[in-house]
Design a protein around this motif. Structure first.
Motif, short mmCIF file in Angstrom:
data_model
loop_
_atom_site.label_atom_id
_atom_site.label_comp_id
_atom_site.label_asym_id
_atom_site.label_seq_id
_atom_site.Cartn_x
_atom_site.Cartn_y
_atom_site.Cartn_z
N ALA A 674 43.15 31.09 38.99
CA ALA A 674 44.55 31.25 37.83
C ALA A 674 44.80 32.97 37.51
N SER A 675 44.20 33.16 37.01
CA SER A 675 43.30 34.56 36.39
C SER A 675 43.61 35.53 37.60
N LEU A 676 42.85 35.23 38.98
CA LEU A 676 43.67 36.20 39.82
C LEU A 676 45.06 36.42 40.35
N ALA A 677 45.61 35.08 40.11
CA ALA A 677 46.61 35.27 40.58
C ALA A 677 47.66 36.25 39.86
N ARG A 678 47.18 36.72 38.42
CA ARG A 678 47.41 37.45 37.99
C ARG A 678 47.63 39.22 38.80
N LEU A 679 47.22 39.43 39.65
CA LEU A 679 46.72 40.54 39.57
C LEU A 679 47.95 40.68 41.55
N ARG A 680 48.65 41.26 40.57
CA ARG A 680 49.72 41.16 42.09
C ARG A 680 49.17 42.68 43.38
N ASN A 681 48.26 43.10 43.16
CA ASN A 681 47.79 43.92 45.00
C ASN A 681 47.21 43.28 45.11
N LEU A 682 46.12 42.80 44.61
CA LEU A 682 44.57 41.95 44.93
C LEU A 682 44.91 41.42 46.50
N LYS A 683 44.57 42.14 47.52
CA LYS A 683 44.20 41.72 49.30
C LYS A 683 42.65 41.95 49.36
N ASN A 684 42.38 41.89 48.56
CA ASN A 684 40.53 41.47 49.98
C ASN A 684 40.13 40.87 48.30
N LEU A 685 39.11 40.22 48.32
CA LEU A 685 37.66 39.10 47.55
C LEU A 685 37.02 38.90 48.16
N ILE A 686 35.88 38.74 47.44
CA ILE A 686 34.59 38.67 47.70
C ILE A 686 33.86 37.91 46.67
N LEU A 687 33.70 36.22 46.81
CA LEU A 687 33.05 35.03 46.01
C LEU A 687 31.51 34.71 46.68
N LYS A 688 30.61 35.46 45.77
CA LYS A 688 29.15 35.51 46.26
C LYS A 688 28.81 34.21 45.04
N GLY A 689 27.78 32.75 46.02
CA GLY A 689 26.81 32.06 45.07
C GLY A 689 25.85 32.84 44.49
#
Length: 851
Positions: A674-689
């Motif tokens: 929900a917080s990331l959805a507010r970043l209108r120009n976010l194109k590249n996301l990396i999620l690490k455990g």
């Protein structure tokens, strides 16, 4: 069409150019009126930007044409065959350009490049005398070491295979790597000689289009027409290019032909040649050798990238070189007991480049004949003659791209360079924003660097790295200092410095150098400076300590107020100094891979920061990342620090790439997304455990609709129920999924790149590729239990590359794999043998590994 004299041809060319210029100028007047009208009415029917861009290109074209007219009128050009040929090219250029720019806007740029190349040739003709031996092919050393497998593969898959249409093969690689030699082996192979009615070999270096057409016709004509060669030559001299095209087409029609165009220059406009070659009927082949893929109008069916020789093949070529001829007597031959040391030295200095191996071999052979022992010769490896020959290779680069090549001298030899670092250092030194990212591809296309890992990492051969150092010292004031005192000479003023340390203590002088722009440290981790030392670098913009083993960062670094790039990746720094907050112009701060570094609350003070790289840092207070309104890249930040420490996410207008680490089963992924959805120009996301713990359920990931690139690195119980619909690149790493991921991944309509590494623990994977219409690259890696890959409905036609690495139980491949030309498999010798025997390896490159 025949011309009676050069004067007549010149007049015709000039008239055509003037007519073309008038037409373009009339169109420009009309275009300007159109743009004004659209701006006044705000009509969305057409793109004003596109029309403006087209008008700008047409203005450039008019200016270039004016210069060509002036050059042709210059009396210094005189008469001569070369001028004749160039004028014919001018006539054809005008005709083709008028035709293409009337129809296609996209054709203006290559047409403009063609015009510029003709202008260069005319200017060169005015400075040089006419040569009668332009472009003649030089004799090649018939060393075929390392080419046997390539010859066999290309004969089977590209030259002798059953394909009725004419196909094109491009042999690409740097100078001295053996492109011409490989082409010769294909051209002279007995099966090739028997198969083709006509074989034509032509070195096209510095030739005009007319010369190429004439030389092709001369080689194609029947043997019984030899007595008519003189009259044919006279006829061709008087013909224009269009007539020569028709003549060549007539001679080749109905024949099965093989044509090799050797040493093709960059951006040569080959439309005229291709139009003259019949495509219908018999299985004809066109083979081109070049250092570049950037050749106008050429769309090869396969690009074969030449490879450097491995250690064994390098040694074989070296022995073959030093033992050739009669210069060496038996007592001078290389002793077997020194072979290990010889291989190590050869690998270190020559790096698998055949040109360098031969040059070094010839030098050492001559010295051995003078009585010098081999042990002493090992210490006298000299690459000077090799670098002199590669100077010509360097001059093939476009002038605007050369600074990028010179920048490679700043980095360590044989290192893998990150695309983002190349871009950022270029910008920090004062380069334009998108230049490096756009033109680094030119260095790949022109064989100066190799691309690794989907355009994100690059590698340069050590020989070319030495060339970049040599040219940087000559052209941009590079100075190299070593702790052993073996320093390279420098120019004044010094603008860039590389300091190479050993493990010995290196005391740096406090030499005042106000001109220095960049400073790079390589090697050990020992240095000793006084605080006043750093105050001498008043204009320093770039400071890089990556991989240096640094333990303490001097507080006085905070005095470098002009600094834009600070690279501290992969060191042992325990704490970031507070004074770094003074670096108000800093754009890049890279402190990744300094395990458990303590970072004070100073990051928010660096308001110009655009790229911030962290990993496993200790923060006594949450970092005020939301104060950095210019931030474009942030990797990696703890999920707790992100979710609960940031409030003004809407202020991160520019954030395009984000990496979040330490995710575990207790992470509230819904709140995170929900917080990331507010970043209108976010194109590249990396999620690490977090280490080996499971990641949370990611079911709400689909709400991030603007994401184009996604990497999930960590243990997953299952995939999310939906992915962002615009996703183009997906990497699943260490997911260890129990269910086959392909049924869900096949539903991503825009997916182009898919990588699965240790992502699935099942034994069978089913790929229904008809459901992935955009997929171009697929990599399956470290799927340890995988035994069977089943492909239904055939592979998608869009799939260009398939890599299967380290899947030790995968012993068979589906039949449809044959349709993927870019197939690479890294496996054991036993499995590789089974695959080859099954007949499935016609288009496959197999790399053997130990079990």
């Amino acid at each position: 069409m025949m011309m009676n004299s050069l004067v007549e041809q010149r007049s015709m060319a000039e008239a055509l150019i003037l007519s073309m210029m008038q037409k373009l100028e009339r169109r420009q007047e009309s275009s300007n009126c159109w743009i004004t009208c659209m701006l006044l009415t705000c009509s969305p029917e057409y793109s004003v930007g596109e029309r403006k861009l087209k008008a700008e290109k047409e203005t450039e074209m008019i200016n270039e044409l004016r210069m060509i007219v002036d050059i042709m009128r210059d009396q210094k050009l005189g008469e001569g065959r070369r001028l004749n040929y160039l004028v014919c090219d001018v006539v054809e250029m005008v005709r083709v350009t008028l035709d293409t720019i009337n129809k296609y806007f996209s054709e203006i740029h290559p047409a403009l490049q063609w015009i510029r190349e003709i202008k260069k040739s005319l200017l060169k003709l005015g400075m040089e005398t006419d040569s009668g031996n332009v472009g003649e092919d030089e004799d090649e050393d018939e060393d075929v070491v390392g080419l046997v497998d390539a010859v066999e593969k290309l004969l089977r898959t590209r030259i002798l295979h059953e394909e009725t249409r004419r196909s094109t093969l491009l042999l690409k690689g740097m100078s001295g790597i053996g492109k011409t030699l490989l082409a010769r082996q294909l051209y002279n192979h007995s099966d090739v000689v028997a198969r083709f009615d006509r074989r034509v070999w032509l070195c096209v270096t510095d030739l005009t289009i007319k010369e190429i057409l004439m030389k092709l016709i001369q080689q194609v004509v029947e043997s019984e027409e030899l007595e008519r060669r003189d009259s044919l030559l006279e006829k061709m001299e008087r013909a224009d290019n269009r007539s020569l095209q028709q003549m060549l087409h007539r001679y080749l029609k109905g024949m099965r032909y093989l044509i090799v165009l050797d040493d093709m220059p960059k951006r040569m406009y080959l439309t005229s040649i291709l139009e003259a070659l019949p495509r219908e009927g018999r299985e004809s082949r066109l083979v081109i050798t070049s250092h570049t893929t950037n050749i106008n109008s050429i769309y090869p069916d396969e690009v074969y990238d030449m490879e450097f020789l491995d250690s064994n093949k390098s040694w074989q070529l070296f022995l073959q070189t030093i033992n050739c001829g009669n210069e060496l007597k038996n007592e001078y031959k290389f002793p077997k007991e020194l072979e290990k040391k010889g291989k190590e030295m050869l690998t270190k200095y020559c790096c698998g480049l055949p040109l360098a191996i031969k040059e070094v071999g010839k030098q050492l052979a001559k010295k051995r004949c003078l009585g010098i022992e081999w042990e002493e010769l090992f210490e006298s490896f000299d690459l000077g003659s090799t670098l002199e020959k590669l100077d010509l290779f360097y001059h093939k680069l476009d002038e605007k791209v050369k600074p990028l090549f010179l920048q490679m001298a700043f980095y360590k030899e044989n290192t893998t360079m990150r695309q983002e670092k190349l871009d950022q250092i270029w910008v920090a030194a004062g380069g334009s924003e998108n230049f490096a990212k756009y033109h680094s591809k030119d260095l790949v296309d022109d064989s100066f660097i190799e691309c690794k890992d989907k355009d994100t990492r690059y590698h340069m051969n050590a020989i070319l790295h030495k060339l970049s150092i040599k040219k940087a010292e000559e052209e941009i004031g590079l100075e190299i200092l070593r702790s052993n005192g073996n320093n390279r000479p420098y120019q004044s003023p010094r603008l860039h410095r590389v300091i190479i340390c050993s493990r010995d203590k290196f005391n740096y002088s406090t030499d005042q150098d106000k001109h220095l722009v960049s400073l790079f440290f390589h090697g050990g981790g020992y240095f000793d400076t006084s605080p006043s030392y750093w105050k001498s670098f008043e204009l320093l913009k770039i400071l890089d300590w990556e991989d240096f083993g640094l333990k303490n960062l001097p507080e006085s670094i905070g005095t470098l107020i002009k600094l834009r790039y600070l690279g501290l990746r992969n060191n042992h720094i325990q704490e970031l100094p507070n004074l770094l907050g003074r670096l108000k112009e800093l754009q890049v701060l890279d402190i990744a891979q300094n395990f458990m570094m303590e970072v004070p609350d100073i990051i928010w003070e660096m308001r110009s920061l655009r790229h911030l790289y962290l990993s496993h840092v200790i923060c006594r207070k949450p970092l005020k990342i939301d104060a950095l309104q210019n931030l474009e890249t942030l990797t990696y930040i703890s999920v707790d620090n992100w979710t609960y420490g940031l409030s003004g996410l809407k202020m991160l207008y520019q954030l395009r790439k984000l990496g979040i680490e330490e995710m575990n089963a207790n992470t509230d992924a819904s709140k995170l997304f929900a917080s990331l959805a507010r970043l209108r120009n976010l194109k590249n996301l990396i999620l690490k455990g977090f280490r080996f713990r499971s990641m949370p359920c990611l079911d709400n990931l689909g709400i991030l609709q603007k994401l184009q690139t996604l990497k999930l690195d960590g243990l997953l119980a299952r995939l999310p129920n939906s992915f962002p619909s615009n996703l183009e690149s997906l990497k699943l790493v260490n997911s260890c999924l129990e269910e086959d991921p392909m049924p869900l991944l096949e539903k991503l309509p825009k997916l182009k790149h898919l990588k699965l590494r240790n992502a699935y623990i099942g034994q069978e994977m089913v790929i229904v590729c008809g459901y992935i219409p955009s997929l171009e690259l697929m990599c399956i890696e470290e799927l340890w239990n995988l035994r069977n890959v089943r492909v239904e409905n055939g592979l998608a036609l869009s799939l260009k590359k398939l890599e299967i690495k380290n899947c030790p139980n995968l012993e068979t491949l589906p039949e449809s794999i044959r349709h993927v030309r870019g197939l690479k498999m890294v496996t054991t010798k036993i499995i590789a043998t089974k695959i080859r025997r099954s007949g499935m390896s016609s288009n496959m490159r197999v790399v053997d590994i130990n079990p």
